[in-house]
Scaffold this active site. Structure first.
Site, mmCIF file in Angstrom:
data_model
loop_
_atom_site.group_PDB
_atom_site.id
_atom_site.type_symbol
_atom_site.label_atom_id
_atom_site.label_comp_id
_atom_site.label_asym_id
_atom_site.label_seq_id
_atom_site.Cartn_x
_atom_site.Cartn_y
_atom_site.Cartn_z
ATOM 1 C CG HIS A 1 -1.662 -1.242 1.462
ATOM 2 N ND1 HIS A 1 -2.857 -1.549 0.851
ATOM 3 C CD2 HIS A 1 -1.335 -2.323 2.217
ATOM 4 C CE1 HIS A 1 -3.258 -2.751 1.238
ATOM 5 N NE2 HIS A 1 -2.343 -3.252 2.065
ATOM 6 C CB SER B 1 12.698 21.837 -15.273
ATOM 7 O OG SER B 1 11.891 22.995 -15.354
ATOM 8 C CE LYS C 1 11.051 19.147 -11.584
ATOM 9 N NZ LYS C 1 9.743 18.913 -11.122
ATOM 10 C CD GLU D 1 8.585 11.350 -15.271
ATOM 11 O OE1 GLU D 1 8.237 11.808 -14.183
ATOM 12 O OE2 GLU D 1 9.002 12.079 -16.196
#
Ligand code: ARG
Length: 458
Positions: free
Chosen positions: A156, A277, A283, A290
């Site tokens: 979880h 970024s 970043k 991804e």
């Protein structure tokens, strides 16, 4: 010129041609189409349609074409031909003249495309098999490098019990090994040659289709001509294997993205597989992972798309079936790219060992140990579970880990708790105790790494 002009008095509308032509994507079958044609020319000699001499000329020209294709695999994309089968015939006629027009005797593009497709898929299976091995190797080597790194295991997405990074790596080795085995299963079922099935009813020449199949490296010939030209379930199978495997890669990517997050901070991804970024200078985004996660969607989409295309088709061949290809090409290419990327990400990965351990120590991941400890002291598990639940609440209130509570503080929850409790609350003990098959016990994990290395030829 089209292969079928005789019955037509009007030229095809340009817009229809654009929709109908498949050369721009089935050019990938050039090699298979030529090899299939050489085998077919031999079969035509055996049934007396071609003389040895004619066959020699044809195969010479076809081999020449094969060399040209190998030197320039995409060279034919813009050619004026409906599909790769037309193109090969066109080129052959350009090389040997009218003799080239004999090759299509007894053959249809329906059994031809079915054969090309299976030959092409066989070559893909071999390449994908290697990539699956390579990714497993990368996982096992990473497991070996970071064998002693303890980190939290999750259920979880809550810290559940301590595990090792190696154990996590090996979980994915298992999944990828099953993908590999599914791939082999799929091949075993489609490794039969449809050539000689004609348009749908079988070829009218007394071909030895088994011999023809062997010539092409197939295990045997298919048994029913209608099935041979109408079925694409082997593509569904390959797309299913790809989809399942992409689901594994996607979960792997998701785990890694989380491990790399500022919140977890268990790993640092290399600059080679991350990007920045345009606005936020601080970043470093896990784009490679991804994209793996994102691309799983289009592979599953290709599988769903082909299901939809096939489900209402009457036997035997229908042009709808030309739609089997683009999704397949895209899906297998995507799968192959993602497998390579998944392995690449591991190459320069950096583990934050101290942070992994700290996280494993937090979050009461050793609560199960305390319950087991109480069971050993004669308390039934359900009761022990309740006592430990209370102890966790107490520890949270004090802002301490279980092992940071004093003996007196622990005894409030059960007088069965003694000094020896601290031993079993340690991370080491949590791991060592899980020595049954498949558990996280470090010696067992080391053994699993050894076995996997042997299997993977490392
Ligand atoms: N381009 C076609 C395909 O991919 C080849 C078979 C054409 N057969 C036909 N009867 N039109 O399916």
């Amino acid at each position: 010129m089209a292969l079928w002009g005789g019955r037509f008095s009007q030229a095809a509308d340009e817009r229809f041609r654009l929709l109908n032509d498949s050369l721009r994507f089935d050019y990938r079958f050039a090699k298979q189409d030529i090899i299939g044609s050489i085998a077919w020319s031999n079969a035509l000699v055996r049934v007396g349609v071609l003389s040895n001499d004619e066959q020699k000329k044809l195969s010479q020209a076809l081999n020449e074409l094969l060399n040209e294709v190998e030197a320039n695999p995409k060279g034919m994309i813009a050619a004026d031909a409906e599909d790769i089968h037309s193109w090969v015939e066109q080129q052959l006629i350009a090389k040997v003249g009218d003799l080239g027009k004999k090759l299509h005797t007894g053959r249809s593009r329906n059994d031809q495309v079915a054969t090309d497709l299976r030959l092409w898929c066989k070559a893909q299976v071999i390449q994908l098999h290697e990539l699956l091995t390579h990714f497993q190797q990368a996982l096992v080597l990473t497991a070996e490098d970071y064998q002693t790194v303890v980190m939290p295991g999750y259920t979880h997405l809550q810290r559940a019990q301590p595990i090792t990074f190696a154990h996590w790596c090996l979980a994915y080795v298992e999944m990828i090994e099953r993908d590999q085995s599914r791939l082999s299963d799929a091949l075993a079922r489609f490794d039969y040659s449809p050539l000689g099935s004609g348009a749908l009813a079988g070829t009218a020449y007394p071909m030895d289709r088994e011999l023809l199949a062997k010539d092409l490296g197939f295990k045997g010939a298919t048994r029913n001509s209608l099935d041979s030209v109408a079925s694409r379930d082997h593509i569904l199978e390959l797309l299913s294997v790809a989809s399942i495997s992409m689901t594994h890669l996607s979960r792997y990517a998701e785990d890694m993205i989380f491990f790399n997050s500022g919140e977890a901070n268990f790993i640092t991804l290399s600059d080679k597989v991350t990007s920045g970024s345009s606005l936020m200078p601080q970043k470093k985004n896990p784009d490679a992972l991804e994209l793996i996660r994102g691309k799983s969607g289009r592979v599953i989409g290709a599988l769903m798309g082909l299901f939809m295309t096939l489900k209402g088709l009457p036997l035997a061949y229908n042009k709808d079936m030309q739609e089997d290809k683009e999704g397949l090409f895209d899906a297998l290419e995507t799968w192959s790219d993602c497998l390579q990327m998944a392995a690449l990400v591991l190459e320069d990965i950096n583990l934050n060992t101290a942070r992994c351990k700290e996280a494993a120590e937090q979050g009461y991941a050793n609560a199960t140990e305390l319950a087991d400890y109480l069971v050993e002291k004669g308390i039934p598990f359900r009761e022990a579970h309740h006592i430990v639940g209370e102890a966790v609440v107490g520890a949270i209130a004090k802002g301490k880990a279980l092992e940071a509570l004093t003996l007196d503080e622990l005894k409030i929850f059960s007088d069965k708790i003694e000094e020896d409790v601290y031993l079993i609350l340690s991370l080491e003990s949590c791991l060592v105790k899980r020595s049954a098959k498949g558990g996280v016990n470090p010696a067992k994990v080391a053994e699993a790494i050894k076995v996997a290395k042997m299997r993977l030829g490392l």
